[in-house]
Design a protein around this motif. Structure first.
Motif, PDB file in Angstrom:
ATOM      1  N   ILE A  22      36.590  28.073  59.969  1.00  0.00           N
ATOM      2  CA  ILE A  22      35.595  27.074  59.583  1.00  0.00           C
ATOM      3  C   ILE A  22      36.353  25.841  59.126  1.00  0.00           C
ATOM      4  O   ILE A  22      37.194  25.906  58.229  1.00  0.00           O
ATOM      5  N   LYS A  23      36.025  24.683  59.770  1.00  0.00           N
ATOM      6  CA  LYS A  23      36.676  23.437  59.399  1.00  0.00           C
ATOM      7  C   LYS A  23      36.002  22.893  58.152  1.00  0.00           C
ATOM      8  O   LYS A  23      34.781  22.928  58.018  1.00  0.00           O
ATOM      9  N   ALA A  24      36.757  22.327  57.254  1.00  0.00           N
ATOM     10  CA  ALA A  24      36.223  21.811  55.989  1.00  0.00           C
ATOM     11  C   ALA A  24      35.285  20.631  56.208  1.00  0.00           C
ATOM     12  O   ALA A  24      34.277  20.497  55.523  1.00  0.00           O
ATOM     13  N   GLY A  40      27.179  19.865  58.823  1.00  0.00           N
ATOM     14  CA  GLY A  40      26.365  20.066  60.015  1.00  0.00           C
ATOM     15  C   GLY A  40      26.594  19.043  61.105  1.00  0.00           C
ATOM     16  O   GLY A  40      25.950  19.099  62.143  1.00  0.00           O
ATOM     17  N   ASP A  41      27.461  18.052  60.911  1.00  0.00           N
ATOM     18  CA  ASP A  41      27.734  17.036  61.932  1.00  0.00           C
ATOM     19  C   ASP A  41      28.527  17.672  63.054  1.00  0.00           C
ATOM     20  O   ASP A  41      29.600  18.260  62.851  1.00  0.00           O
ATOM     21  N   LEU A  42      28.006  17.613  64.284  1.00  0.00           N
ATOM     22  CA  LEU A  42      28.651  18.204  65.434  1.00  0.00           C
ATOM     23  C   LEU A  42      29.682  17.275  66.068  1.00  0.00           C
ATOM     24  O   LEU A  42      30.352  17.653  67.009  1.00  0.00           O
TER      25      LEU A  42
END
Length: 117
Positions: free
Chosen positions: A106-108, A113-115
């Motif tokens: 999981i990226k910080a 929620g920005d894709l």
């Protein structure tokens, strides 16, 4: 009639082992159809030294390696390769630490929620 083919190196004297090495060198040289002078020159030793070795004279390790190299027999020294082994207990410990499943990273900065489109 065939002679004894399995040599018991442990029971041989040092002098007998040196003689067997010399006989082996002579045999291999003749199999390759090389003269003593040819092998000696390529090995960087004199012919008399090679003759002495083939007749059971003592040989230094460096000279043996030079002769084996000329006769393309250096592979015989592979017996001296050290292979590291691992104990069964250490192997079991390593297997315990081995990953059992994959987990996505999981990226910080993706937590809002920005894709990224």
């Amino acid at each position: 009639m065939m002679g004894k083919t399995n040599v018991d190196w442990v029971e041989m004297s040092d002098k007998a082992i040196i003689g067997a090495i010399g006989a082996y060198i002579r045999h291999q040289r003749l199999e390759q159809n090389k003269t003593q002078a040819q092998v000696a020159e390529e090995a960087g030793i004199n012919r008399w030294t090679l003759s002495q070795i083939e007749n059971g004279g003592s040989i230094t390790l460096a000279t043996l390696i030079q002769i084996l190299r000329v006769l393309d027999l250096v592979h015989l020294l592979s017996i001296f390769t050290i292979e590291e082994t691992i104990s069964p207990i250490e192997y079991a410990r390593l297997k315990e630490k081995e990953k059992k499943r994959a987990r996505p990273k999981i990226k910080a900065n993706d937590s809002n929620g920005d894709l990224g489109w």
